[in-house]
Design a protein around this motif. Structure first.
Motif, PDB file in Angstrom:
ATOM      1  N   ASP A 111      25.167  48.735  35.619  1.00 41.85           N
ATOM      2  CA  ASP A 111      24.065  48.485  36.539  1.00 41.85           C
ATOM      3  C   ASP A 111      24.079  47.040  37.047  1.00 41.85           C
ATOM      4  N   ASP A 112      25.260  46.621  37.520  1.00 40.46           N
ATOM      5  CA  ASP A 112      25.476  45.272  38.039  1.00 40.46           C
ATOM      6  C   ASP A 112      25.753  45.383  39.549  1.00 40.46           C
ATOM      7  N   PRO A 113      24.695  45.324  40.381  1.00 38.22           N
ATOM      8  CA  PRO A 113      24.867  45.558  41.822  1.00 38.22           C
ATOM      9  C   PRO A 113      25.906  44.665  42.497  1.00 38.22           C
ATOM     10  N   GLU A 114      25.903  43.371  42.184  1.00 37.83           N
ATOM     11  CA  GLU A 114      26.865  42.474  42.824  1.00 37.83           C
ATOM     12  C   GLU A 114      28.292  42.870  42.504  1.00 37.83           C
ATOM     13  N   ALA A 115      28.551  43.184  41.243  1.00 36.95           N
ATOM     14  CA  ALA A 115      29.904  43.575  40.839  1.00 36.95           C
ATOM     15  C   ALA A 115      30.277  44.930  41.436  1.00 36.95           C
ATOM     16  N   VAL A 116      29.324  45.850  41.497  1.00 39.65           N
ATOM     17  CA  VAL A 116      29.618  47.164  42.102  1.00 39.65           C
ATOM     18  C   VAL A 116      30.079  46.958  43.533  1.00 39.65           C
TER      19      VAL A 116
ATOM     20  N   ARG B 294      25.040  51.036  28.602  1.00 38.84           N
ATOM     21  CA  ARG B 294      25.034  50.025  29.666  1.00 38.84           C
ATOM     22  C   ARG B 294      25.592  48.702  29.141  1.00 38.84           C
ATOM     23  N   GLU B 295      25.192  48.324  27.922  1.00 40.08           N
ATOM     24  CA  GLU B 295      25.687  47.078  27.328  1.00 40.08           C
ATOM     25  C   GLU B 295      27.189  47.150  27.067  1.00 40.08           C
ATOM     26  N   LEU B 296      27.669  48.279  26.592  1.00 37.01           N
ATOM     27  CA  LEU B 296      29.110  48.434  26.369  1.00 37.01           C
ATOM     28  C   LEU B 296      29.884  48.308  27.680  1.00 37.01           C
ATOM     29  N   HIS B 297      29.365  48.898  28.737  1.00 34.78           N
ATOM     30  CA  HIS B 297      30.034  48.782  30.043  1.00 34.78           C
ATOM     31  C   HIS B 297      30.013  47.336  30.532  1.00 34.78           C
ATOM     32  N   ARG B 298      28.943  46.616  30.267  1.00 37.56           N
ATOM     33  CA  ARG B 298      28.892  45.187  30.636  1.00 37.56           C
ATOM     34  C   ARG B 298      29.989  44.412  29.910  1.00 37.56           C
ATOM     35  N   ARG B 299      30.150  44.710  28.630  1.00 38.41           N
ATOM     36  CA  ARG B 299      31.168  44.021  27.838  1.00 38.41           C
ATOM     37  C   ARG B 299      32.579  44.385  28.304  1.00 38.41           C
ATOM     38  N   VAL B 300      32.786  45.657  28.604  1.00 41.93           N
ATOM     39  CA  VAL B 300      34.097  46.080  29.100  1.00 41.93           C
ATOM     40  C   VAL B 300      34.381  45.411  30.443  1.00 41.93           C
ATOM     41  N   LEU B 301      33.401  45.388  31.322  1.00 43.70           N
ATOM     42  CA  LEU B 301      33.565  44.749  32.627  1.00 43.70           C
ATOM     43  C   LEU B 301      33.909  43.278  32.466  1.00 43.70           C
ATOM     44  N   ALA B 302      33.193  42.585  31.589  1.00 42.05           N
ATOM     45  CA  ALA B 302      33.471  41.162  31.356  1.00 42.05           C
ATOM     46  C   ALA B 302      34.889  40.964  30.822  1.00 42.05           C
TER      47      ALA B 302
END
Length: 184
Positions: A52-57, A23-31
């Motif tokens: 698991d970022d509802p607003e971004a999804v 989940r943390e890796l996906h957050r970093r990739v998304l950022a």
């Protein structure tokens, strides 16, 4: 940039990472991807979901769905609207109803008639809680089209008559015209 020659290798690496770390890796990739221009919104929606970022999804899934629909890829559009809906529980009812309407359309035009029927019925349920007769009547008339496609003609006719009865209590408009068109 990270790439895998085979899907099995990619999956093996993902399976070796704990869910929290993934989940943390996906957050970093998304950022990181957000800082770039012209990144595919479907890719961003995927990373947002995994992070698991509802607003971004919601933001990126809706953008991906609109892009897919404008290209005629309605099955992909429906899938992206479905992704957005999974994260839209806290959104206003009208917004969720609009996502369901768009998902139902994508499903309807791609022959996913049962999925279209389920989506439009969920939309109707939400709209009834809001109480907008024009939108309710429009949704009910679209429900009748899915029923007709499923061969449930008698039920379709009865549902459509309900929609017409409701829409005739409102000022004439495109919703009533569409219902009359469906009846013809």
């Amino acid at each position: 940039t990270l790439a895998f020659r085979q899907e099995l290798a990619r999956q093996a690496v993902l399976d070796a990472i704990t869910p929290v770390a993934r989940r943390e890796l996906h957050r970093r990739v998304l950022a990181a991807l957000r800082t770039r221009s012209s990144i595919d919104p479907a890719r961003l929606a995927h990373h947002a979901e995994e992070a698991d970022d509802p607003e971004a999804v919601i933001e990126f899934a809706v953008a991906a769905a609109e892009q897919a629909a404008s290209a005629g890829a309605h099955r992909q559009a429906a899938a992206q609207y479905d992704r957005a809906l999974r994260f839209a529980g806290e959104e206003p009812p009208q917004f969720r109803a609009e996502l369901l309407k768009r998902k139902a359309h994508g499903c309807f035009v791609t022959g996913q008639t049962m999925e279209a029927l389920e989506a439009v019925r969920s939309e109707i349920s939400i709209l009834r809680s809001v109480g907008d007769p024009l939108q309710i009547g429009d949704a009910i008339s679209r429900e009748s089209r899915s029923l007709w496609n499923l061969g449930r003609n008698r039920e379709s006719f009865d549902v459509l008559q309900t929609a017409i009865d409701l829409l005739e209590t409102q000022p004439p408009g495109k919703e009533l015209a569409a219902a009359y068109s469906y009846r013809s």
